[in-house]
Design an enzyme around this catalytic site. Structure first.
Site, PDB file in Angstrom:
ATOM      1  N   ASP A 144       0.850  -1.224  -0.044  1.00 26.69           N
ATOM      2  CA  ASP A 144      -0.204  -0.022   0.007  1.00 26.69           C
ATOM      3  C   ASP A 144       1.033   1.058  -0.008  1.00 26.69           C
ATOM      4  OD1 ASP A 144      -3.243   0.470   0.872  1.00 26.69           O
ATOM      5  OD2 ASP A 144      -1.766   2.310   1.184  1.00 26.69           O
ATOM      6  N   ILE A 145       0.506   2.365  -0.626  1.00 30.53           N
ATOM      7  CA  ILE A 145       1.244   3.425  -1.053  1.00 30.53           C
ATOM      8  C   ILE A 145       1.130   4.317   0.367  1.00 30.53           C
ATOM      9  CG2 ILE A 145      -0.560   5.135  -1.803  1.00 30.53           C
ATOM     10  CD1 ILE A 145       1.451   5.824  -3.973  1.00 30.53           C
ATOM     11  N   ASN A 171     -12.789  -3.242   2.171  1.00 30.98           N
ATOM     12  CA  ASN A 171     -14.077  -2.193   2.232  1.00 30.98           C
ATOM     13  C   ASN A 171     -14.705  -2.338   1.243  1.00 30.98           C
ATOM     14  OD1 ASN A 171     -13.242  -0.915   4.563  1.00 30.98           O
ATOM     15  ND2 ASN A 171     -11.542  -0.094   3.523  1.00 30.98           N
ATOM     16  N   GLU A 188     -12.135   3.482  -1.149  1.00 41.41           N
ATOM     17  CA  GLU A 188     -11.705   4.536  -2.002  1.00 41.41           C
ATOM     18  C   GLU A 188     -11.492   4.200  -3.470  1.00 41.41           C
ATOM     19  OE1 GLU A 188      -7.986   6.212  -0.563  1.00 41.41           O
ATOM     20  OE2 GLU A 188      -8.754   6.554   1.446  1.00 41.41           O
ATOM     21  N   VAL A 189     -10.788   2.935  -3.600  1.00 41.51           N
ATOM     22  CA  VAL A 189     -10.550   2.632  -4.890  1.00 41.51           C
ATOM     23  C   VAL A 189     -11.641   1.383  -5.334  1.00 41.51           C
ATOM     24  CG1 VAL A 189      -8.650   1.412  -6.492  1.00 41.51           C
ATOM     25  CG2 VAL A 189      -8.170   2.941  -4.568  1.00 41.51           C
ATOM     26  N   HIS A 239     -10.301  -5.286  -3.758  1.00 42.61           N
ATOM     27  CA  HIS A 239      -8.845  -5.390  -3.166  1.00 42.61           C
ATOM     28  C   HIS A 239      -9.029  -5.730  -1.642  1.00 42.61           C
ATOM     29  CE1 HIS A 239      -9.887  -1.214  -2.402  1.00 42.61           C
ATOM     30  NE2 HIS A 239      -9.331  -1.126  -1.278  1.00 42.61           N
ATOM     31  N   HIS A 271      -7.132  -6.061   2.015  1.00 42.62           N
ATOM     32  CA  HIS A 271      -5.863  -5.404   2.642  1.00 42.62           C
ATOM     33  C   HIS A 271      -5.542  -6.380   3.861  1.00 42.62           C
ATOM     34  CE1 HIS A 271      -6.756  -0.899   2.186  1.00 42.62           C
ATOM     35  NE2 HIS A 271      -8.009  -1.375   1.729  1.00 42.62           N
TER      36      HIS A 271
END
Ligand code: 5GP
Length: 125
Positions: A39-40, A95, A103-104, A108, A110
């Site tokens: 993750d960024i 999420n 958000e994206v 995905h 995490h």
């Protein structure tokens, strides 16, 4: 028409662009059906995102529309990535939609670990 609380799949979302190689990522693992990368903006010493290679907007979309091979491939990749954290434990978060703060709009998972992670959900107020 919104699907599962989210708009239809947007082929220009950031993870689609990472999959196409248009944006770099710190890759951890790549398999036939999944890509894992750091993750960024990590929220823990280890914070890795695992995404399916197919175009699925959310956990709900992925779970209902992906093939059995894609579903197994994604979760096997999650297990592989999380293996180094098994001794101390880790948290998996997906999420989904507005209330979760997704958000994206590309499904995905995490994987977070490397320190005690505290309460599962922030208290209201
Ligand atoms: P969400 O809130 O949708 O569950 O999580 C999206 C995650 O993607 C966030 O933790 C965020 O830091 C991460 N992220 C957003 N843009 C990028 C990016 O360009 N590269 C990487 N590696 N992670 C990103």
């Amino acid at each position: 028409m919104p699907v599962n609380g989210l708009p239809p799949y947007d082929t220009t979302n950031i993870f689609a662009r990472i999959l196409k190689g248009e944006i770099p990522c710190r890759k951890v693992l790549e398999t036939e059906h999944a890509l894992a990368f750091h993750d960024i903006a990590p929220q823990a010493p280890t914070h890795i995102l695992i995404i399916p290679k197919g175009s699925y907007v959310s956990a709900s979309d992925f779970s209902t529309q992906a093939s059995a091979e894609e579903v197994a491939g994604l979760w096997r990749a999650v297990a592989e990535v999380a293996k180094p954290l098994e001794a101390t434990g880790y948290r998996i978060i997906c999420n989904m939609g507005m209330d979760s703060g997704q958000e994206v709009p590309h499904f995905h998972v995490h994987v977070l670990g490397g320190r005690p992670l505290g309460v599962m959900v922030a208290k209201q107020g």
